[in-house]
Design a protein around this motif. Structure first.
Motif, short mmCIF file in Angstrom:
data_model
loop_
_atom_site.label_atom_id
_atom_site.label_comp_id
_atom_site.label_asym_id
_atom_site.label_seq_id
_atom_site.Cartn_x
_atom_site.Cartn_y
_atom_site.Cartn_z
N CYS A 1 0.87 -1.26 0.17
CA CYS A 1 -0.20 0.25 -0.07
C CYS A 1 0.93 1.36 -0.11
CB CYS A 1 -0.92 0.06 1.13
SG CYS A 1 -0.11 -0.33 2.89
N CYS A 2 1.92 1.22 0.61
CA CYS A 2 2.93 2.24 0.68
C CYS A 2 4.23 2.26 0.30
CB CYS A 2 2.80 2.93 2.27
SG CYS A 2 3.04 1.77 3.37
N LEU A 3 4.41 0.95 -0.11
CA LEU A 3 5.93 0.41 -0.69
C LEU A 3 7.02 0.92 0.18
CD1 LEU A 3 5.38 1.67 -4.46
CD2 LEU A 3 5.01 -0.64 -3.51
N ARG A 4 6.75 0.47 1.57
CA ARG A 4 7.95 0.30 2.60
C ARG A 4 7.67 -0.79 3.43
NH1 ARG A 4 5.98 1.53 7.57
NH2 ARG A 4 4.14 2.86 7.95
N ARG A 5 8.74 -1.01 4.07
CA ARG A 5 8.62 -2.27 5.11
C ARG A 5 7.88 -1.57 6.44
NH1 ARG A 5 10.57 -6.65 3.11
NH2 ARG A 5 12.43 -6.48 1.80
N SER A 6 7.12 -2.58 7.00
CA SER A 6 6.47 -2.29 8.19
C SER A 6 7.28 -1.96 9.53
CB SER A 6 5.09 -3.36 8.73
OG SER A 6 6.18 -4.59 8.95
N GLU A 7 6.75 -1.19 10.41
CA GLU A 7 7.52 -0.92 11.51
C GLU A 7 6.75 -1.77 12.45
OE1 GLU A 7 10.11 1.26 11.98
OE2 GLU A 7 9.89 1.69 9.86
N PRO A 8 7.60 -2.03 13.89
CA PRO A 8 6.94 -2.78 14.69
C PRO A 8 5.80 -2.21 15.35
CG PRO A 8 9.42 -3.13 14.87
CD PRO A 8 8.90 -2.02 13.69
N GLY A 9 4.81 -2.97 15.74
CA GLY A 9 3.63 -2.25 16.16
C GLY A 9 2.82 -1.96 15.19
N GLU A 10 2.89 -1.95 13.96
CA GLU A 10 1.84 -1.54 13.10
C GLU A 10 0.73 -2.48 12.75
OE1 GLU A 10 3.03 1.61 9.77
OE2 GLU A 10 4.60 -0.16 9.75
N ARG A 11 -0.46 -2.16 12.70
CA ARG A 11 -1.55 -3.22 12.13
C ARG A 11 -1.57 -3.46 10.82
NH1 ARG A 11 -6.93 -4.07 13.92
NH2 ARG A 11 -7.45 -2.61 12.02
N ILE A 12 -1.26 -4.71 10.26
CA ILE A 12 -1.15 -5.05 8.98
C ILE A 12 -2.08 -6.32 8.61
CG2 ILE A 12 1.26 -4.01 8.91
CD1 ILE A 12 2.32 -7.15 8.88
N ALA A 13 -1.99 -6.58 7.52
CA ALA A 13 -3.02 -7.63 7.04
C ALA A 13 -2.17 -8.34 5.89
CB ALA A 13 -4.28 -7.45 6.71
N LEU A 14 -2.33 -9.73 5.97
CA LEU A 14 -1.92 -10.61 4.72
C LEU A 14 -3.06 -10.81 3.89
CD1 LEU A 14 0.67 -11.56 3.38
CD2 LEU A 14 0.24 -13.76 4.48
N VAL A 15 -3.15 -10.48 2.55
CA VAL A 15 -4.39 -10.43 1.94
C VAL A 15 -4.07 -11.33 0.42
CG1 VAL A 15 -5.82 -8.82 2.96
CG2 VAL A 15 -4.46 -8.27 0.89
N SER A 16 -5.04 -11.72 -0.14
CA SER A 16 -4.66 -12.57 -1.43
C SER A 16 -4.96 -11.45 -2.62
CB SER A 16 -5.54 -13.57 -1.64
OG SER A 16 -5.08 -14.32 -2.88
N TYR A 17 -4.14 -11.07 -3.53
CA TYR A 17 -4.02 -10.25 -4.66
C TYR A 17 -3.86 -10.64 -5.92
CZ TYR A 17 -2.99 -5.36 -6.87
OH TYR A 17 -2.82 -4.59 -7.88
N ALA A 18 -4.57 -10.24 -6.81
CA ALA A 18 -4.53 -10.57 -8.24
C ALA A 18 -3.97 -9.39 -9.22
CB ALA A 18 -5.74 -11.37 -8.84
N PRO A 19 -3.04 -9.12 -9.23
CA PRO A 19 -2.57 -7.96 -9.84
C PRO A 19 -2.84 -8.05 -11.34
CG PRO A 19 -0.40 -9.02 -9.31
CD PRO A 19 -1.72 -9.67 -8.71
N LEU A 20 -2.49 -8.90 -12.09
CA LEU A 20 -2.90 -8.97 -13.52
C LEU A 20 -4.29 -8.81 -13.76
CD1 LEU A 20 -1.20 -8.79 -16.10
CD2 LEU A 20 -1.42 -11.28 -16.20
N ARG A 21 -5.23 -9.58 -12.74
CA ARG A 21 -6.48 -9.47 -13.25
C ARG A 21 -7.03 -7.96 -12.92
NH1 ARG A 21 -9.28 -12.94 -8.78
NH2 ARG A 21 -8.01 -14.62 -9.82
N ARG A 22 -6.58 -7.52 -11.85
CA ARG A 22 -6.84 -6.01 -11.50
C ARG A 22 -6.68 -5.18 -12.88
NH1 ARG A 22 -10.18 -4.79 -7.11
NH2 ARG A 22 -9.82 -6.64 -5.54
N TRP A 23 -5.38 -5.25 -13.41
CA TRP A 23 -5.04 -4.71 -14.51
C TRP A 23 -5.82 -4.79 -15.69
CZ3 TRP A 23 -2.74 -6.48 -19.09
CH2 TRP A 23 -2.30 -5.50 -19.84
N ALA A 24 -6.09 -6.16 -15.93
CA ALA A 24 -6.93 -6.53 -17.04
C ALA A 24 -8.30 -6.02 -17.06
CB ALA A 24 -7.00 -8.08 -17.05
#
Length: 157
Positions: free
Chosen positions: A41-64
Motif C-alpha cells: 500500500c505504501c511501498l515500504r517495510r512495516s514498523e514494529p507495532g503497526e496493524r497489517i494484514a496478509l491478503v490475496s491479490y491478483a495484480p494482473l486480473r485487476r490491470w486486465a
C-alpha cells in the motif's frame, strides 16, 4: 529521459481488499510485532507495532479489468501485506522499493501474456528502460525471488 514509477496497490483496490480479498476471504488484521513486512500500500517495510494484514491479490486480473486484456492462464493471485487501515501511500520520492535483494522483473504484453522475465540485482531506471525496450511490453511486475510474491508494478509511460 523517461523515469519509471513503482506503483502501489491503488487505494480503491485496497479498500476492496480490506473488505474481501481476491480469493474472497475477509481480512484478518494482526499487530506486527517484529516489523519488516513489505507493504504494497505504501511501498515500504512495516514498523514494529503497526496493524497489517496478509491478503490475496491478483495484480494482473485487476490491470486486465482496467484495460480489457484477457490474461487467461497468466492470471494469478498471491499473498501481499497491506496496512489493515488506510495509510498515506508511498513517500513522493520513494524510488524503487524493496531493492535490498535480487528481484525478478516479469514483462507483460497489452493482452496480458508474459513476454519474459529477468533476474536483476537491484531494479533501477536502466533495468526498466531495458524491460520496456520492447514496444510490446505494456507493464512490468517486480517480484520477490524467494517466494515469487508480487511487490509492485511499473507501467509504460
Amino acid at each position: 529521459m523517461t523515469t519509471y514509477t513503482a506503483r502501489p496497490v491503488d487505494p480503491t483496490v485496497l479498500k476492496e481488499l480490506r473488505s474481501a480479498d481476491d480469493a474472497g476471504a475477509r481480512m484478518v488484521p494482526v499487530l506486527d510485532e517484529e516489523g519488516g513486512a513489505p507493504l504494497r500500500c505504501c511501498l515500504r517495510r512495516s514498523e514494529p507495532g503497526e496493524r497489517i494484514a496478509l491478503v490475496s491479490y491478483a495484480p494482473l486480473r485487476r490491470w486486465a479489468a482496467e484495460t480489457g486484456a484477457e490474461p487467461g492462464a497468466y492470471d494469478e493471485q498471491g499473498p501481499v501485506f497491506i496496512h489493515a487501515d488506510e495509510c498515506a501511500g508511498p513517500a513522493a520520492d520513494s524510488g524503487y522499493p524493496f531493492a535490498n535483494a535480487h528481484r525478478v522483473l516479469r514483462r507483460y504484453s497489452a493482452d496480458g501474456r508474459i513476454l519474459g522475465g529477468r533476474l536483476v540485482e537491484t531494479p533501477d531506471d536502466d533495468t526498466f528502460r531495458d524491460a520496456f525496450g520492447d514496444p510490446a511490453v505494456a507493464l512490468v511486475h517486480v517480484r520477490a525471488v524467494e517466494y515469487g510474491c508480487f511487490l509492485y508494478e511499473v507501467r509504460r509511460g
